[in-house]
Enzyme design. Structure first.
Site, PDB file in Angstrom:
ATOM      1  N   TYR A  75      -5.382  23.098 -68.761  1.00 48.32           N
ATOM      2  CA  TYR A  75      -5.254  22.993 -70.219  1.00 48.32           C
ATOM      3  C   TYR A  75      -4.080  22.102 -70.593  1.00 48.32           C
ATOM      4  O   TYR A  75      -4.153  21.303 -71.508  1.00 48.32           O
ATOM      5  CB  TYR A  75      -5.078  24.379 -70.857  1.00 48.32           C
ATOM      6  N   PHE A 127     -13.854  -1.603 -90.803  1.00 47.37           N
ATOM      7  CA  PHE A 127     -14.821  -0.981 -89.910  1.00 47.37           C
ATOM      8  C   PHE A 127     -15.176   0.373 -90.523  1.00 47.37           C
ATOM      9  O   PHE A 127     -14.310   1.032 -91.110  1.00 47.37           O
ATOM     10  CB  PHE A 127     -14.286  -0.820 -88.482  1.00 47.37           C
ATOM     11  N   THR A 128     -16.437   0.766 -90.392  1.00 43.68           N
ATOM     12  CA  THR A 128     -16.962   1.938 -91.112  1.00 43.68           C
ATOM     13  C   THR A 128     -16.058   3.174 -90.996  1.00 43.68           C
ATOM     14  O   THR A 128     -15.584   3.692 -92.008  1.00 43.68           O
ATOM     15  CB  THR A 128     -18.368   2.274 -90.588  1.00 43.68           C
ATOM     16  N   ASP A 218      -6.420  -2.131 -84.169  1.00 43.69           N
ATOM     17  CA  ASP A 218      -7.622  -1.458 -83.693  1.00 43.69           C
ATOM     18  C   ASP A 218      -7.997  -2.255 -82.451  1.00 43.69           C
ATOM     19  O   ASP A 218      -8.601  -3.323 -82.531  1.00 43.69           O
ATOM     20  CB  ASP A 218      -8.723  -1.508 -84.746  1.00 43.69           C
ATOM     21  N   LYS A 261     -15.802   1.141 -75.582  1.00 45.25           N
ATOM     22  CA  LYS A 261     -16.142  -0.293 -75.577  1.00 45.25           C
ATOM     23  C   LYS A 261     -15.487  -0.940 -74.342  1.00 45.25           C
ATOM     24  O   LYS A 261     -15.969  -0.755 -73.252  1.00 45.25           O
ATOM     25  CB  LYS A 261     -15.687  -0.956 -76.881  1.00 45.25           C
ATOM     26  N   ARG A 385     -28.128  -4.932 -89.548  1.00 39.89           N
ATOM     27  CA  ARG A 385     -26.826  -4.989 -90.212  1.00 39.89           C
ATOM     28  C   ARG A 385     -27.010  -5.856 -91.453  1.00 39.89           C
ATOM     29  O   ARG A 385     -26.726  -7.046 -91.442  1.00 39.89           O
ATOM     30  CB  ARG A 385     -25.759  -5.586 -89.279  1.00 39.89           C
ATOM     31  N   PHE A 452     -28.680   3.919 -93.115  1.00 40.94           N
ATOM     32  CA  PHE A 452     -29.317   3.142 -92.044  1.00 40.94           C
ATOM     33  C   PHE A 452     -29.676   3.982 -90.827  1.00 40.94           C
ATOM     34  O   PHE A 452     -30.605   3.672 -90.100  1.00 40.94           O
ATOM     35  CB  PHE A 452     -28.430   1.960 -91.617  1.00 40.94           C
TER      36      PHE A 452
END
Ligand SMILES: *Cc1c(COP(=O)(O)O)cnc(C)c1O
Length: 461
Positions: A75, A127-128, A218, A261, A385, A452
């Site tokens: 933990y 970015f969303t 980011d 990514k 998109r 979407f």
């Protein structure tokens, strides 16, 4: 015979394969109809080549899989945490690490710690999830990307750059104290994987230092961005990806990161900062939302795989093959005269549906129709998109009509071969040759949020 052309190939060989179900056009017609002409609603097993996203879809190396067996599932104080912390310090140079379950977990913590109600958060295109967390924390996103980013035909080599003039206007209008930090995405996903130059980062650092403003990256696709700097920016041709990545981080105060990514893992992320006070606030906050600060929602084995993935992601040969494969597909489509967003970015190809299907009006969803058609042709799954992703204006109830109406072909890392790229290219070309026959769509079900993902359509007669 002398050979002038010397081909290159991936710096790996394949040890394990995942067999795919092969389908017929009739089966795909049926599947896409049942999915309401929405590729998000297809079953993955009915897909041949899956280009929906590059997020969490990479193939791990044998070293990463071996690392999964070294998971220390304690933990507190797992040894995998310390390995990850060391990798972040070594390759990115940040002092403090807070692991999170994925990128948006880090965005939540950073936004809550650094944004005050009424603040402005400038960023190079939104970015969303990033923008949503900034708004939930009481901030307002302000776009400071250069104008070229919004033009699908501009050949600017660094379309992700921050426009310092736009930033300066915000600082003059609101005052530096109202700016939480500048959020810089490398590369810019929604602009088509477009990079930021080192020169731009340097100038941004000088400007923000002068005004006492922090810069947060980011850094989800930082190694891909570094590859473009190496290839395109003066003075960097002989520098390694690893050195470029570290220099980029050096002009910033911290970063959020989605391991799904660049870092070649299926799940994971982190927040990293240099400032001790921010770290202390964030490491307190992470306990509430993610988990103890030495695991933050990740299993020990996943931290181990991510530490190894970070090291693999900054190898020159890896990045040359990764971006090289995307460029290979882009070149093949360009040669065939297919309208795509230029220059080709780091993680995928974006088809320009407005130029591809000029006979379909935007409110008959050309990009959605094109993605469905491509699936029926070859089993290739892409993502819309365009107008569907853009949603509706809450006040008027009308669709937003975005300038860019695109179909994204996102390439997972280390998953597909050059032959797969050829199949994709040939399929796009085949649909292009028969583009006059492609019909528009009618939306028959529309969910309230992020439509979407779940909207359903029928074909117009
Ligand atoms: C994917 C992504 C995120 C969010 O990361 P998740 O791991 O999906 O939560 C943030 N920024 C960019 C640029 C991304 O591509």
């Amino acid at each position: 015979m002398s050979l002038s052309k010397r081909s290159w190939a991936e710096p790996f060989k394949i040890k394990m394969v995942e067999l795919l179900k092969m389908t017929t056009p009739a089966q795909r017609q049926k599947a896409i109809k049942e999915a309401g002409y929405n590729t998000f609603l297809l079953k993955s097993e009915d897909v041949y080549i899956d280009l929906l996203t590059d997020s969490g879809t990479s193939a791990m190396s044998d070293q990463q899989w071996a690392g999964m067996m070294l998971g220390d599932e304690a933990y507190a104080g797992s040894k995998n945490f310390y390995k990850l912390e060391k990798a972040v310090q070594k390759y990115y140079g940040y002092k403090y690490l807070i692991p999170t379950h994925q990128g948006r977990g880090a965005e939540n913590i950073l936004s809550q710690v650094m944004i005050k109600k009424g603040d402005i958060v400038p960023g190079n295109m939104y970015f969303t999830t990033t923008r949503l967390h900034q708004e939930l924390a009481g901030g307002t996103f302000a776009d400071v990307i250069i104008d070229e980013a919004h033009d699908s035909e501009s050949l600017h080599p660094f379309k992700g750059n921050v426009d310092l003039g736009k930033l300066d206007k915000l600082v003059k209008k609101y005052g530096a104290k109202k700016i939480s930090y500048v959020c810089v995405a490398v590369t810019v996903n929604l602009a088509g994987g477009q990079p930021v130059s080192m020169q731009n980062l340097k100038e941004l650092r000088q400007y923000t230092n002068k005004h006492g403003i922090k810069v947060m990256l980011d850094m989800t696709r930082i190694a891909e961005n570094a590859y473009f700097i190496q290839q395109r920016e003066k003075g960097y041709a002989k520098k390694s990806i690893a050195a470029i990545v570290k220099e980029m981080c050096g002009y910033t105060d911290g970063a959020t990161f989605s391991g799904k990514k660049d870092a070649l893992v299926n799940i994971g992320g982190f927040l990293a900062v240099n400032d001790k006070d921010i770290y202390e606030d964030a490491s307190n906050m992470v306990v509430v939302y993610e988990g103890l600060h030495t695991y933050g929602g990740m299993a020990g084995r996943d931290m181990e795989a991510m530490a190894t993935g970070i090291e693999e992601s900054v190898q020159d040969e890896h990045m040359k093959a990764r971006v090289g494969q995307v460029l290979y597909l882009g070149d093949s489509l360009l040669e065939a005269g297919i309208p795509i967003v230029l220059p080709v970015g780091g993680h995928g190809i974006f088809l320009d549906a407005k130029r591809f299907l000029p006979h379909i009006k935007q409110d008959q969803f050309p990009a959605q129709a094109l993605a469905a058609e491509l699936y029926v042709d070859s089993g290739v799954r892409a993502m819309e998109r365009g107008i569907v992703s853009a949603g509706r204006n809450k006040k008027t109830g009308d669709h937003y009509y975005p300038k860019l109406e695109l179909v994204r072909l996102t390439i997972p890392r280390r998953v597909y071969t050059q032959a797969h790229m050829d199949v994709i290219s040939e399929s796009v070309q085949h649909v292009y040759e028969h583009r006059d026959k492609v019909k528009g769509l009618k939306m028959v079900y529309e969910p309230k949020y992020l439509r979407f993902f779940q909207a359903r359509f029928e074909k117009l007669k």
